[in-house]
Design an enzyme around this catalytic site. Structure first.
Site, mmCIF file in Angstrom:
data_model
loop_
_atom_site.group_PDB
_atom_site.id
_atom_site.type_symbol
_atom_site.label_atom_id
_atom_site.label_comp_id
_atom_site.label_asym_id
_atom_site.label_seq_id
_atom_site.Cartn_x
_atom_site.Cartn_y
_atom_site.Cartn_z
ATOM 1 N N LYS A 110 0.966 -1.319 0.039
ATOM 2 C CA LYS A 110 -0.143 0.004 -0.125
ATOM 3 C C LYS A 110 0.691 1.674 0.416
ATOM 4 O O LYS A 110 1.612 0.952 1.077
ATOM 5 C CB LYS A 110 -0.927 0.198 1.142
ATOM 6 C CG LYS A 110 -2.098 -1.083 1.459
ATOM 7 C CD LYS A 110 -2.593 -1.006 2.645
ATOM 8 C CE LYS A 110 -3.938 -2.063 2.820
ATOM 9 N NZ LYS A 110 -4.755 -1.804 2.287
ATOM 10 N N ARG A 164 -9.951 -11.714 2.176
ATOM 11 C CA ARG A 164 -11.025 -13.170 1.879
ATOM 12 C C ARG A 164 -9.822 -14.521 2.258
ATOM 13 O O ARG A 164 -10.398 -15.767 2.912
ATOM 14 C CB ARG A 164 -10.878 -12.592 0.492
ATOM 15 C CG ARG A 164 -10.110 -12.521 -0.150
ATOM 16 C CD ARG A 164 -10.199 -12.029 -1.860
ATOM 17 N NE ARG A 164 -10.035 -10.395 -0.981
ATOM 18 C CZ ARG A 164 -11.012 -9.674 -2.619
ATOM 19 N NH1 ARG A 164 -11.200 -10.301 -3.700
ATOM 20 N NH2 ARG A 164 -10.613 -8.555 -2.445
HETATM 21 N N1 BES Z 1 -7.858 -3.976 4.913
HETATM 22 C C1 BES Z 1 -8.077 -3.518 3.037
HETATM 23 C C2 BES Z 1 -9.611 -2.677 3.026
HETATM 24 C C3 BES Z 1 -9.987 -1.443 3.383
HETATM 25 C C4 BES Z 1 -9.602 -0.554 2.853
HETATM 26 C C5 BES Z 1 -9.856 -1.538 5.075
HETATM 27 C C6 BES Z 1 -9.936 0.574 3.311
HETATM 28 C C7 BES Z 1 -9.917 -0.117 6.017
HETATM 29 C C8 BES Z 1 -10.130 1.173 4.747
HETATM 30 C C9 BES Z 1 -7.991 -4.954 2.432
HETATM 31 O O1 BES Z 1 -7.456 -5.777 2.630
HETATM 32 C C10 BES Z 1 -7.568 -4.024 1.086
HETATM 33 O O2 BES Z 1 -5.996 -4.049 1.040
HETATM 34 N N2 BES Z 1 -8.025 -5.061 -0.272
HETATM 35 C C11 BES Z 1 -7.632 -3.710 -1.105
HETATM 36 C C12 BES Z 1 -8.367 -5.603 -2.235
HETATM 37 C C13 BES Z 1 -8.404 -4.829 -3.679
HETATM 38 C C14 BES Z 1 -6.551 -5.179 -4.005
HETATM 39 C C15 BES Z 1 -8.579 -6.175 -4.536
HETATM 40 C C16 BES Z 1 -8.648 -2.677 -1.483
HETATM 41 O O3 BES Z 1 -9.381 -2.360 -0.746
HETATM 42 O O4 BES Z 1 -8.203 -2.131 -2.398
HETATM 43 MN MN MN Z 2 -4.895 -5.688 2.412
#
Ligand code: BES
Ligand code: MN
Ligand code: ZN
Length: 506
Positions: free
Chosen positions: A287, A361
């Site tokens: 990230k 997931r």
């Molecule tokens: N933990 C994050 C989702 C999240 C985003 C929680 C903002 C709280 C605030 C999750 O693990 C994630 O990174 N999801 C990705 C999925 C994508 C790679 C398909 C996302 O939402 O960008």
């Molecule tokens: Mn994530």
């Protein structure tokens, strides 16, 4: 804080601060006029001077003299038809905060009427508001201001302006609502603490210790089983372990069980599963720094299910409830899982990793299989800060509810309605499964950009199979940067209240 039911006419209440609610234009409110007359017109004069129109959370407060109440506070509640339990919670939180600002020790709140039979919810949400509003996460603040104790110690509830005696049933409902609120708020605030603790403190082992501590506190109701990486490997939890393998912090699978004292006819086995990624860096699909900030929140689902269990232990529940949380950290290192890796899940499904940041997931998939095969529950619920896409769809305050089981989804939404938590049913459009196809494995873990919250839900559905299942994406409401009365910045404890509403004895 002490809560009590007050009787007698509101204008005779012996209290530091008498508070009441108006829906819009105060001059049309009978109690406003009566209170105004009692204080010689000071209230209407102040209303005029401050342009008080009874809009939501607009507050007017005047000091009195020669009255049993030393201060009179009116709070606007907007239009009556739009008034919700969430509004009531915020309103009582705002009244309590106002009381602390003026150094009041006692408050008497004349509850607005929501119609007969609603007394339990009325008292519950008013009291919850006070206790949720008093929450502070200040253990890392060293200044003097942080140590100041609030003045408010006693909060009274009045049901009728003129002092008409409540019926025995009404009285019982108010007591029950108050008691329930104390338990719910305690559990919500506990979950907030776990979310607000830095990831360096709230590690998978620390999460497990929280569950163990609850089991120790309620030995008759709760039992905790904690599995480490070796035991999870034996069970074949290849997805869960892959996510955690990049961290020096060992993964922990938490399994906290509530068993009712006597088995009732029709009692069910219910699994509540929480995402427990104690820090989500994204892994090698790293990230950017701004998105990584705040990713200690990624265990909010597990905090919710673990903390809700204490409320069940205190209130009782007819069902056997299993809280399950697969806790780990998603980091980068020489040991971390990689893009292109193919993982074998606990149910044997193979998964190609096309994004290491879609880790939730993976952990949940194995947690669901664990629940399905070890517990054999009648219902599965999961709570997860799963996708940014869900926030794109619904905004930061609303959880997305995904299910292909109509009755279960409806029952869950009804509970959310009573608890006053903001949830919205989302489609689980099966056609989007095409996005999860992989050329070399049974599926891949990430779909395309559009419908990201749905493909995440469909991925989880693979593991829930035919067990009635509801998935709640809490990425938005799990924490907040825009505080409201009753909800300071940081972890919100979201989903705890609805879990208790759905599961605990009425
Ligand atoms: N933990 C994050 C989702 C999240 C985003 C929680 C903002 C709280 C605030 C999750 O693990 C994630 O990174 N999801 C990705 C999925 C994508 C790679 C398909 C996302 O939402 O960008
Ligand atoms: Mn994530
Ligand atoms: Zn995550």
């Amino acid at each position: 804080m002490e809560f009590q039911q007050l009787t007698g006419p509101a204008l005779a209440a012996q209290t530091d601060l008498l508070a009441f609610v108006v829906f819009g234009d105060p001059s049309k409110d009978a109690f406003f006029r009566a209170a105004d007359a009692a204080v010689g017109g000071a209230l209407s004069a102040a209303a005029k001077g401050e342009r008080f129109e009874g809009k939501a959370l607009q507050t007017l407060s005047v000091a009195t003299s020669g009255q049993p109440f030393r201060r009179l506070t009116v709070v606007g509640a907007g239009t009556r038809s739009a008034f919700s339990l969430t509004d009531l919670r915020e309103l009582s939180a705002a009244i309590a905060a106002g009381a602390n600002r003026v150094g009041a020790q006692s408050v008497a709140l004349l509850l607005p009427s929501l119609g007969s039979g609603k007394e339990r919810l009325l008292a519950q949400h008013a009291v919850e508001g006070v206790l949720l509003g008093a929450y502070k996460f200040d253990r890392y603040l060293t200044g003097e201001a942080a140590k100041q104790a609030p003045s408010l110690t006693s909060f009274g509830l009045l049901l009728d302006a003129k002092g008409k005696k409540p019926t025995a049933a009404q009285s019982r409902a108010i007591t029950a609502g108050t008691e329930r609120a104390v338990v719910v708020a305690h559990a919500v605030n506990h979950a907030r603490n776990l979310v607000n603790e830095p990831a360096g403190v709230m590690t998978p082992t620390a999460m497990a210790a929280e569950a163990t501590a609850l089991a120790k506190k309620y030995p008759k109701q709760l039992t905790a089983t904690i599995l480490g990486p070796k035991e999870c490997a034996k069970l074949g939890m290849g997805m869960f372990l892959a996510v955690g393998q990049g961290s020096d912090q060992e993964a922990r699978l938490i399994h906290l069980t509530y068993k009712p004292a006597t088995k009732k006819k029709g009692a069910k086995k219910i699994a509540i599963i929480g995402k427990g990624v104690t820090f989500d860096s994204g892994g090698y699909s790293l990230k950017p720094s701004d998105s990584m900030m705040g990713m200690k929140v990624d265990m909010a689902g597990s905090a919710a299910v673990v903390c809700a269990m204490e409320a069940l232990a205190m209130l009782g529940c007819d069902h056997e409830v299993h809280a399950i949380a697969a806790c780990c950290e998603n980091l980068v290192s020489g040991k971390a899982y990689k893009l292109g890796d193919v993982l074998t899940s606990m149910d044997g499904t193979t998964v190609e990793i096309n994004n290491t940041d879609a880790e939730g997931r993976l952990t949940l998939g194995d947690a669901i299989t664990y629940a399905r095969t070890k517990v054999e529950p009648d219902e599965i619920f999961d709570f997860a800060t799963l996708t940014g896409a869900c926030m794109v769809a619904l905004g930061p305050y609303t959880a997305g509810v995904f299910s292909d089981h109509e009755r279960l989804a409806r029952d869950w939404m009804a509970a959310a309605d009573r608890s006053g938590e903001d949830m919205w049913r989302m489609p689980l459009n099966g056609r989007l499964r095409e996005q999860l196809k992989s050329p070399i494995a049974d599926m891949r873990n990430t779909g395309e950009r559009w419908g990201g919250a749905i493909t995440a839900g469909l991925f989880l559905k693979t593991f829930a199979k035919d067990t009635p299942w509801v998935h709640v994406d809490i990425a938005g409401p799990a924490d907040t940067s825009n505080p409201r009365p009753g909800q300071p910045k940081g972890g919100t404890g979201f989903a705890v209240a609805t879990l208790v509403e759905y599961l605990a004895k009425a």
